[in-house]
Each structure stands twice: as C-alpha cells, then as structure tokens.
Design a protein around this motif. Structure first.
Motif, PDB file in Angstrom:
ATOM      1  N   TYR A 188      -8.082  14.388  17.220  1.00  0.00           N
ATOM      2  CA  TYR A 188      -6.704  13.925  17.284  1.00  0.00           C
ATOM      3  C   TYR A 188      -6.580  12.494  16.764  1.00  0.00           C
ATOM      4  N   TRP A 189      -7.519  11.642  17.181  1.00  0.00           N
ATOM      5  CA  TRP A 189      -7.465  10.245  16.771  1.00  0.00           C
ATOM      6  C   TRP A 189      -7.688  10.094  15.277  1.00  0.00           C
ATOM      7  N   VAL A 190      -8.698  10.771  14.763  1.00  0.00           N
ATOM      8  CA  VAL A 190      -9.017  10.640  13.341  1.00  0.00           C
ATOM      9  C   VAL A 190      -7.863  11.146  12.475  1.00  0.00           C
ATOM     10  N   LEU A 191      -7.378  12.341  12.787  1.00  0.00           N
ATOM     11  CA  LEU A 191      -6.306  12.912  11.974  1.00  0.00           C
ATOM     12  C   LEU A 191      -4.980  12.174  12.179  1.00  0.00           C
ATOM     13  N   GLY A 192      -4.685  11.810  13.416  1.00  0.00           N
ATOM     14  CA  GLY A 192      -3.427  11.118  13.696  1.00  0.00           C
ATOM     15  C   GLY A 192      -3.369   9.738  13.063  1.00  0.00           C
ATOM     16  N   VAL A 193      -4.389   8.945  13.313  1.00  0.00           N
ATOM     17  CA  VAL A 193      -4.419   7.594  12.743  1.00  0.00           C
ATOM     18  C   VAL A 193      -4.518   7.659  11.221  1.00  0.00           C
ATOM     19  N   GLY A 194      -5.310   8.608  10.723  1.00  0.00           N
ATOM     20  CA  GLY A 194      -5.431   8.743   9.277  1.00  0.00           C
ATOM     21  C   GLY A 194      -4.112   9.104   8.624  1.00  0.00           C
ATOM     22  N   ALA A 195      -3.380  10.042   9.223  1.00  0.00           N
ATOM     23  CA  ALA A 195      -2.093  10.442   8.660  1.00  0.00           C
ATOM     24  C   ALA A 195      -1.101   9.280   8.654  1.00  0.00           C
ATOM     25  N   LEU A 196      -1.048   8.543   9.746  1.00  0.00           N
ATOM     26  CA  LEU A 196      -0.133   7.397   9.820  1.00  0.00           C
ATOM     27  C   LEU A 196      -0.521   6.316   8.818  1.00  0.00           C
ATOM     28  N   THR A 197      -1.819   6.126   8.622  1.00  0.00           N
ATOM     29  CA  THR A 197      -2.274   5.126   7.655  1.00  0.00           C
ATOM     30  C   THR A 197      -1.872   5.496   6.237  1.00  0.00           C
ATOM     31  N   VAL A 198      -2.065   6.759   5.892  1.00  0.00           N
ATOM     32  CA  VAL A 198      -1.694   7.216   4.552  1.00  0.00           C
ATOM     33  C   VAL A 198      -0.193   7.050   4.323  1.00  0.00           C
ATOM     34  N   ILE A 199       0.598   7.482   5.287  1.00  0.00           N
ATOM     35  CA  ILE A 199       2.053   7.334   5.156  1.00  0.00           C
ATOM     36  C   ILE A 199       2.433   5.859   5.093  1.00  0.00           C
ATOM     37  N   GLY A 200       1.766   5.033   5.900  1.00  0.00           N
ATOM     38  CA  GLY A 200       2.073   3.602   5.902  1.00  0.00           C
ATOM     39  C   GLY A 200       1.780   2.938   4.576  1.00  0.00           C
ATOM     40  N   ILE A 201       0.684   3.304   3.933  1.00  0.00           N
ATOM     41  CA  ILE A 201       0.353   2.723   2.623  1.00  0.00           C
ATOM     42  C   ILE A 201       1.405   3.111   1.586  1.00  0.00           C
ATOM     43  N   ASN A 202       1.821   4.352   1.612  1.00  0.00           N
ATOM     44  CA  ASN A 202       2.841   4.797   0.663  1.00  0.00           C
ATOM     45  C   ASN A 202       4.190   4.128   0.928  1.00  0.00           C
ATOM     46  N   VAL A 203       4.537   3.988   2.197  1.00  0.00           N
ATOM     47  CA  VAL A 203       5.796   3.319   2.543  1.00  0.00           C
ATOM     48  C   VAL A 203       5.758   1.854   2.117  1.00  0.00           C
ATOM     49  N   ASN A 204       4.629   1.201   2.342  1.00  0.00           N
ATOM     50  CA  ASN A 204       4.498  -0.189   1.917  1.00  0.00           C
ATOM     51  C   ASN A 204       4.643  -0.318   0.396  1.00  0.00           C
ATOM     52  N   SER A 205       4.108   0.646  -0.327  1.00  0.00           N
ATOM     53  CA  SER A 205       4.266   0.652  -1.776  1.00  0.00           C
ATOM     54  C   SER A 205       5.736   0.780  -2.171  1.00  0.00           C
ATOM     55  N   ALA A 206       6.458   1.645  -1.462  1.00  0.00           N
ATOM     56  CA  ALA A 206       7.874   1.822  -1.769  1.00  0.00           C
ATOM     57  C   ALA A 206       8.668   0.553  -1.466  1.00  0.00           C
ATOM     58  N   VAL A 207       8.381  -0.087  -0.344  1.00  0.00           N
ATOM     59  CA  VAL A 207       9.083  -1.322   0.015  1.00  0.00           C
ATOM     60  C   VAL A 207       8.808  -2.412  -1.017  1.00  0.00           C
ATOM     61  N   SER A 208       7.557  -2.526  -1.431  1.00  0.00           N
ATOM     62  CA  SER A 208       7.201  -3.541  -2.420  1.00  0.00           C
ATOM     63  C   SER A 208       7.897  -3.291  -3.754  1.00  0.00           C
ATOM     64  N   ASN A 209       7.936  -2.031  -4.175  1.00  0.00           N
ATOM     65  CA  ASN A 209       8.592  -1.700  -5.433  1.00  0.00           C
ATOM     66  C   ASN A 209      10.090  -1.924  -5.355  1.00  0.00           C
ATOM     67  N   ALA A 210      10.703  -1.578  -4.223  1.00  0.00           N
ATOM     68  CA  ALA A 210      12.137  -1.784  -4.061  1.00  0.00           C
ATOM     69  C   ALA A 210      12.473  -3.270  -4.112  1.00  0.00           C
ATOM     70  N   ASP A 211      11.658  -4.096  -3.474  1.00  0.00           N
ATOM     71  CA  ASP A 211      11.891  -5.536  -3.488  1.00  0.00           C
ATOM     72  C   ASP A 211      11.709  -6.104  -4.889  1.00  0.00           C
ATOM     73  N   ARG A 212      10.679  -5.660  -5.582  1.00  0.00           N
ATOM     74  CA  ARG A 212      10.425  -6.153  -6.938  1.00  0.00           C
ATOM     75  C   ARG A 212      11.555  -5.762  -7.889  1.00  0.00           C
ATOM     76  N   LEU A 213      12.018  -4.520  -7.772  1.00  0.00           N
ATOM     77  CA  LEU A 213      13.096  -4.068  -8.657  1.00  0.00           C
ATOM     78  C   LEU A 213      14.412  -4.766  -8.342  1.00  0.00           C
ATOM     79  N   ALA A 214      14.628  -5.075  -7.061  1.00  0.00           N
ATOM     80  CA  ALA A 214      15.846  -5.802  -6.693  1.00  0.00           C
ATOM     81  C   ALA A 214      15.840  -7.196  -7.294  1.00  0.00           C
ATOM     82  N   ARG A 215      14.695  -7.845  -7.311  1.00  0.00           N
ATOM     83  CA  ARG A 215      14.601  -9.182  -7.913  1.00  0.00           C
ATOM     84  C   ARG A 215      14.741  -9.112  -9.427  1.00  0.00           C
TER      85      ARG A 215
END
Length: 290
Positions: free
Chosen positions: A38-65
C-alpha cells in the motif's frame, strides 16, 4: 471370529483440487496482506502525479509570462508554440520512469518474497501445479497494476490539462491523447510483469531490484545513439522507448530522429515484452528447485 468394533470407521478427508479462482483469491490475499504494498504503490502514485502537476504549473506560469513580455526579449523565443506541448506535460519522463521502477519492484516482490520467506514451499505443497500458481500471480498482478495505471494516467492527464486550460488544452478525443493515456496506464502492468520475471530468475531482493532498474532504464539508455541503425533498433525494442513513442504528440512525430518506431511497432514491443516476461517466469519456476 473377528471382533466387532463399536467405533465408527475413520473417514479421511477427500482432497479437493484447487480451482483457479481459489488461486486467484490466495494471491490477492498475499498481495494485499503486505502493508508495504500500500505504501509503495500509494506514495509512488502520488509522486508521479505530483511531478506531472508540477510540470503543468511551471509551464502555465512560463506561458503566462511569455504573453506579457515582448517576444524578442532574451529567453522568450519568437515562436514559443514549438517549446510547449500539453500532451508531454502530462507524461514527464522522470515521473513515468519512476513509475516503471515502482511497478517492477512490486512485481519482483510478489515472487522473490515467497522464496526468501520460504512460503513458496507451502504454496507448492498445497498446489503442485506450479504453472497455475504463476498464472494466478500474473493475473492478479496485471489486474491490480492495470487499475493503478489507469488511475495515475487518467488523473495526470486530467489535472494537467485542467491547469493548462488557459493555454488551450487537449481532450481524450484529440489526436494521440487517448493513445498516450492508454500507453501510460499499461506501462504499470508491463513493468510489473518484467519485475516478476526478474524475481523468478534472481530470487533475491537486492538482485531483483537491480535487475529491474538495469533492464527497464539502464539498457535503453545504452542504445540511444543514431549513428548505427542496429544500436537504435535494440533501443527501440525496449519498453521505455515504446512508451516514449506512444505518448509523443502526433504533431511532433517529425522530431523523433532517425530510425523511429512506428505506433504499431511500439504496441508490438509492449505485447512482446509482456508475453516474454510471463513465459520466463513460468519456465523458470517450473524447472528450478524451490
């Protein structure tokens, strides 16, 4: 005369052969009873989603500028559309490479864990049909990882596109979007099956994990050159290369370089690796002693 006994004859219990659904239930219990899963799959899934979300936030900020500053300003090219791909934002390489390692490690644990604990002897004593046992393991692992892959892939795509809505987002109906989501989702069971094969061959925790990392990540990195076609062809036969091809935006297919995989060839790589992994696991477990 033979003396008559008052005791009733002792009836030995009739041994009922295990059905495949019983093996599936047993393998499911084994998988969910390990808390680390549970820990490995749960934390791993959240980490993967978090990295992708961070990428989207960074791209949105860069494009806005970029929209607020002159295009000729240093650091802001005249044609920023060639630097931004909303599909790639949902499938960042490091995130999904990490997901491959997590899925492969869990798959390996399902096999080498029983060997290291000695539970495999009890399992084969109760069910001598080793092929059926491995088939049940494969079925349960593939089902669990497919479900997890769909959740992680769908969430990553949906959340990243929502964050980029001001920049023009993709839907599943857009070219290449559904294919990318499906390819990312199937990457989890594919990696888990490869991990099971590694666990069956190596049968040790550290060795199995190292083998998973080497096969899924290091070997593809060694065969990325384009100078010799045979080198690139070996690299194209790896799951990571097939995944990268399948999540590539069709509008950017011309950026794939020399000797690229076709979409059909990438799906064939997926199927070939899954089939080979299951065959190796079954063959090794059947022929090697416990």
């Amino acid at each position: 005369m033979t003396p008559v006994s008052d005791e009733a004859p002792v009836r030995r219990p009739v041994r009922v052969p295990a059905r495949f659904r019983h093996l599936l239930a047993a393998e499911w219990i084994k998988l969910r009873s390990v808390r680390s899963t549970y820990w490995v799959l749960g934390v791993g899934a959240l980490t993967v989603i978090g990295i992708n979300v961070n990428s989207a936030v960074s791209n949105a900020d860069r494009l806005a500028r970029q929209t607020l500053l002159p295009p000729e300003r240093p650091g802001f090219p005249d044609r920023p559309e060639f630097l931004f791909d909303p599909l790639t934002t949902a499938f960042v390489d490091p995130a999904w490479q990490l997901f491959m390692i997590i899925a492969g490690t869990v798959g390996a644990m399902a096999v080498f864990g029983e060997y290291s604990s000695g539970l495999i002897r009890t399992t084969f004593a109760a069910v001598p049909d080793r092929q059926a046992v491995i088939a049940a393991k494969v079925t349960v692992m593939a089902a669990v990882m497919s479900a997890l892959g769909m959740v992680v892939s769908g969430t990553s795509f949906g959340v990243t596109q929502m964050l980029l809505r001001a920049e023009g987002v993709l839907s599943l109906g857009d070219p290449g979007a559904l294919r990318a989501v499906a390819a990312a989702a199937l990457l989890a069971p594919l990696s888990a099956l490869a991990g099971m094969a590694a666990g069956a061959v190596v049968r040790h925790a550290a060795g199995s994990v190292v083998t998973v990392v080497a096969v899924l990540l290091l070997v593809p990195a060694l065969f990325q050159g384009e100078r010799y076609r045979w080198v690139k062809e070996i690299g194209n036969a790896m799951p990571l290369s097939a995944w990268e091809r399948l999540v590539t935006n069709p509008e950017r297919a011309h950026d794939l370089g020399r000797y690229p995989l076709t979409v059909a060839e990438a799906w064939i790589v997926y199927g070939a690796w899954a089939t080979a992994a299951v065959a190796v696991a079954v063959l090794v477990v059947r022929r090697r002693d416990v």
